[in-house]
Write a protein that holds these residues in place. Sequence first.
Motif, PDB file in Angstrom:
ATOM      1  N   PHE A  75      52.701  48.936  35.834  1.00  0.00           N
ATOM      2  CA  PHE A  75      51.359  48.365  35.991  1.00  0.00           C
ATOM      3  C   PHE A  75      51.511  46.897  36.342  1.00  0.00           C
ATOM      4  CE2 PHE A  75      46.804  46.764  35.006  1.00  0.00           C
ATOM      5  CZ  PHE A  75      46.382  47.736  35.605  1.00  0.00           C
ATOM      6  N   LEU A  76      52.545  46.062  35.563  1.00  0.00           N
ATOM      7  CA  LEU A  76      52.422  44.752  35.737  1.00  0.00           C
ATOM      8  C   LEU A  76      54.144  44.279  36.178  1.00  0.00           C
ATOM      9  CD1 LEU A  76      51.310  43.659  32.118  1.00  0.00           C
ATOM     10  CD2 LEU A  76      49.846  43.601  34.500  1.00  0.00           C
ATOM     11  N   SER A  77      54.684  44.996  36.539  1.00  0.00           N
ATOM     12  CA  SER A  77      56.261  45.006  37.101  1.00  0.00           C
ATOM     13  C   SER A  77      56.281  44.075  38.021  1.00  0.00           C
ATOM     14  CB  SER A  77      57.161  46.392  36.936  1.00  0.00           C
ATOM     15  OG  SER A  77      56.738  46.967  38.238  1.00  0.00           O
ATOM     16  N   ASP A  78      55.632  44.370  39.327  1.00  0.00           N
ATOM     17  CA  ASP A  78      55.464  43.562  40.250  1.00  0.00           C
ATOM     18  C   ASP A  78      54.842  41.992  40.236  1.00  0.00           C
ATOM     19  OD1 ASP A  78      57.480  45.442  41.414  1.00  0.00           O
ATOM     20  OD2 ASP A  78      55.510  46.327  42.163  1.00  0.00           O
ATOM     21  N   LEU A  79      54.334  41.891  39.241  1.00  0.00           N
ATOM     22  CA  LEU A  79      53.433  40.533  39.271  1.00  0.00           C
ATOM     23  C   LEU A  79      54.269  39.495  38.330  1.00  0.00           C
ATOM     24  CD1 LEU A  79      50.176  41.976  37.581  1.00  0.00           C
ATOM     25  CD2 LEU A  79      50.562  41.292  40.007  1.00  0.00           C
ATOM     26  N   ASP A  80      54.005  38.218  38.826  1.00  0.00           N
ATOM     27  CA  ASP A  80      54.431  36.981  38.399  1.00  0.00           C
ATOM     28  C   ASP A  80      54.109  36.987  36.799  1.00  0.00           C
ATOM     29  OD1 ASP A  80      55.374  34.589  37.504  1.00  0.00           O
ATOM     30  OD2 ASP A  80      55.107  33.472  39.361  1.00  0.00           O
ATOM     31  N   SER A  81      54.742  37.043  35.754  1.00  0.00           N
ATOM     32  CA  SER A  81      53.819  37.014  34.559  1.00  0.00           C
ATOM     33  C   SER A  81      53.138  35.691  34.336  1.00  0.00           C
ATOM     34  CB  SER A  81      55.049  37.007  33.505  1.00  0.00           C
ATOM     35  OG  SER A  81      56.039  35.790  33.360  1.00  0.00           O
ATOM     36  N   ALA A  82      53.212  34.574  35.135  1.00  0.00           N
ATOM     37  CA  ALA A  82      52.515  33.567  34.995  1.00  0.00           C
ATOM     38  C   ALA A  82      51.217  33.866  35.413  1.00  0.00           C
ATOM     39  CB  ALA A  82      53.117  32.239  35.772  1.00  0.00           C
ATOM     40  N   LEU A  83      51.147  34.752  36.444  1.00  0.00           N
ATOM     41  CA  LEU A  83      49.754  35.188  36.990  1.00  0.00           C
ATOM     42  C   LEU A  83      48.757  35.942  35.917  1.00  0.00           C
ATOM     43  CD1 LEU A  83      50.650  35.904  40.684  1.00  0.00           C
ATOM     44  CD2 LEU A  83      49.649  33.817  39.672  1.00  0.00           C
ATOM     45  N   VAL A  84      49.561  36.646  34.909  1.00  0.00           N
ATOM     46  CA  VAL A  84      48.871  37.529  34.303  1.00  0.00           C
ATOM     47  C   VAL A  84      48.360  36.652  32.770  1.00  0.00           C
ATOM     48  CG1 VAL A  84      49.150  39.682  32.645  1.00  0.00           C
ATOM     49  CG2 VAL A  84      50.643  39.333  34.701  1.00  0.00           C
ATOM     50  N   THR A  85      47.134  36.581  33.425  1.00  0.00           N
ATOM     51  CA  THR A  85      46.201  35.436  32.317  1.00  0.00           C
ATOM     52  C   THR A  85      45.150  36.101  31.663  1.00  0.00           C
ATOM     53  OG1 THR A  85      44.724  34.769  33.966  1.00  0.00           O
ATOM     54  CG2 THR A  85      47.029  33.314  33.819  1.00  0.00           C
ATOM     55  N   PRO A  86      44.649  35.843  30.519  1.00  0.00           N
ATOM     56  CA  PRO A  86      43.400  36.215  30.042  1.00  0.00           C
ATOM     57  C   PRO A  86      42.198  36.537  31.282  1.00  0.00           C
ATOM     58  CG  PRO A  86      44.091  34.565  28.471  1.00  0.00           C
ATOM     59  CD  PRO A  86      45.052  34.499  29.851  1.00  0.00           C
ATOM     60  N   SER A  87      42.113  35.647  32.062  1.00  0.00           N
ATOM     61  CA  SER A  87      41.179  35.576  33.029  1.00  0.00           C
ATOM     62  C   SER A  87      41.325  36.621  34.114  1.00  0.00           C
ATOM     63  CB  SER A  87      40.693  34.340  33.768  1.00  0.00           C
ATOM     64  OG  SER A  87      39.908  34.249  34.911  1.00  0.00           O
ATOM     65  N   TRP A  88      42.613  36.817  34.452  1.00  0.00           N
ATOM     66  CA  TRP A  88      43.063  37.731  35.357  1.00  0.00           C
ATOM     67  C   TRP A  88      43.003  39.209  34.941  1.00  0.00           C
ATOM     68  CZ3 TRP A  88      46.668  41.578  35.502  1.00  0.00           C
ATOM     69  CH2 TRP A  88      46.939  42.438  36.634  1.00  0.00           C
ATOM     70  N   ILE A  89      43.378  39.423  33.586  1.00  0.00           N
ATOM     71  CA  ILE A  89      43.092  40.794  33.278  1.00  0.00           C
ATOM     72  C   ILE A  89      41.477  41.122  32.999  1.00  0.00           C
ATOM     73  CG2 ILE A  89      43.186  42.285  30.768  1.00  0.00           C
ATOM     74  CD1 ILE A  89      45.932  40.897  30.568  1.00  0.00           C
ATOM     75  N   ALA A  90      40.837  40.212  32.368  1.00  0.00           N
ATOM     76  CA  ALA A  90      39.334  40.478  32.331  1.00  0.00           C
ATOM     77  C   ALA A  90      38.757  40.633  33.505  1.00  0.00           C
ATOM     78  CB  ALA A  90      38.784  39.094  31.454  1.00  0.00           C
ATOM     79  N   ASN A  91      39.185  40.064  34.652  1.00  0.00           N
ATOM     80  CA  ASN A  91      38.606  40.360  35.866  1.00  0.00           C
ATOM     81  C   ASN A  91      39.235  41.658  36.577  1.00  0.00           C
ATOM     82  OD1 ASN A  91      36.454  38.376  36.690  1.00  0.00           O
ATOM     83  ND2 ASN A  91      38.358  36.838  36.350  1.00  0.00           N
ATOM     84  N   GLN A  92      40.142  42.099  36.209  1.00  0.00           N
ATOM     85  CA  GLN A  92      40.754  43.504  36.798  1.00  0.00           C
ATOM     86  C   GLN A  92      39.868  44.593  35.977  1.00  0.00           C
ATOM     87  OE1 GLN A  92      43.400  44.210  38.749  1.00  0.00           O
ATOM     88  NE2 GLN A  92      43.409  41.965  39.204  1.00  0.00           N
ATOM     89  N   ILE A  93      39.580  44.324  34.596  1.00  0.00           N
ATOM     90  CA  ILE A  93      38.616  45.168  33.988  1.00  0.00           C
ATOM     91  C   ILE A  93      37.200  45.378  34.592  1.00  0.00           C
ATOM     92  CG2 ILE A  93      37.529  45.979  31.890  1.00  0.00           C
ATOM     93  CD1 ILE A  93      40.355  44.696  30.689  1.00  0.00           C
ATOM     94  N   ARG A  94      36.850  44.037  34.775  1.00  0.00           N
ATOM     95  CA  ARG A  94      35.521  43.977  35.510  1.00  0.00           C
ATOM     96  C   ARG A  94      35.402  44.736  36.787  1.00  0.00           C
ATOM     97  NH1 ARG A  94      32.150  38.345  36.671  1.00  0.00           N
ATOM     98  NH2 ARG A  94      30.071  39.458  37.324  1.00  0.00           N
ATOM     99  N   ALA A  95      36.481  44.695  37.624  1.00  0.00           N
ATOM    100  CA  ALA A  95      36.616  45.347  39.073  1.00  0.00           C
ATOM    101  C   ALA A  95      36.561  46.798  38.857  1.00  0.00           C
ATOM    102  CB  ALA A  95      37.934  44.949  39.695  1.00  0.00           C
ATOM    103  N   VAL A  96      36.944  47.474  37.624  1.00  0.00           N
ATOM    104  CA  VAL A  96      37.007  48.924  37.328  1.00  0.00           C
ATOM    105  C   VAL A  96      35.530  49.313  36.926  1.00  0.00           C
ATOM    106  CG1 VAL A  96      38.123  50.523  36.206  1.00  0.00           C
ATOM    107  CG2 VAL A  96      39.672  48.823  37.061  1.00  0.00           C
ATOM    108  N   TYR A  97      35.196  48.520  35.913  1.00  0.00           N
ATOM    109  CA  TYR A  97      34.016  48.973  35.271  1.00  0.00           C
ATOM    110  C   TYR A  97      32.782  48.426  35.317  1.00  0.00           C
ATOM    111  CZ  TYR A  97      37.625  51.383  32.298  1.00  0.00           C
ATOM    112  OH  TYR A  97      38.348  52.120  31.910  1.00  0.00           O
ATOM    113  N   GLU A  98      32.453  47.418  36.293  1.00  0.00           N
ATOM    114  CA  GLU A  98      31.555  46.713  36.244  1.00  0.00           C
ATOM    115  C   GLU A  98      30.114  47.544  36.659  1.00  0.00           C
ATOM    116  OE1 GLU A  98      29.666  42.504  37.962  1.00  0.00           O
ATOM    117  OE2 GLU A  98      31.467  43.338  38.850  1.00  0.00           O
ATOM    118  N   GLN A  99      30.181  48.563  37.617  1.00  0.00           N
ATOM    119  CA  GLN A  99      29.121  49.358  37.913  1.00  0.00           C
ATOM    120  C   GLN A  99      28.653  49.988  36.899  1.00  0.00           C
ATOM    121  OE1 GLN A  99      27.248  49.086  40.668  1.00  0.00           O
ATOM    122  NE2 GLN A  99      28.366  47.226  40.972  1.00  0.00           N
TER     123      GLN A  99
END
Length: 144
Positions: A75-99
């Motif tokens: 899930f996270l191996s190809d991401l720069d760890s500096a990009l994995v922030t609380p905001s990034w994760i919250a918005n990933q969850i938002r994208a999946v579950y918002e509707q």
Amino acid sequence: MVVSIIGRHSDGIAPFHIWDILAQVLSIMASEGVIDKAKFDSFYLPVYGPSKEDLREIIQEEGSFSIKEFLVHDFLSDLDSALVTPSWIANQIRAVYEQIVVQHFEDVMDEFVRIAERRWSLDTSLLQEEHAGLAMLTLSVAKA
């Protein structure tokens, strides 16, 4: 057709935290009065994260499609760890579950993101733990 879903790495029972994240943040929102406690208590989201073996078996048994290619990505191996922030994760969850969340609780996603960011900002070790065991299952299928 190309399909990409969240699953898990292996066929055994593995920690599968992404749906727990949603429940934890919604629980905080209910305790803070952002969402109605009765609505929170009635919220039920049956979710299953298949392994590669599970998904392959389901597709083969159903018979409408044949698998051309099947990839499993950490899930996270190809991401720069500096990009994995609380905001990034919250918005990933938002994208999946918002509707789903908006349909049950109305428009609370901005507050969902704020609460999730606050939770992970207090304990950044949760960012890696929440994705333990997760994999992106990506497959190409054709009509059988």
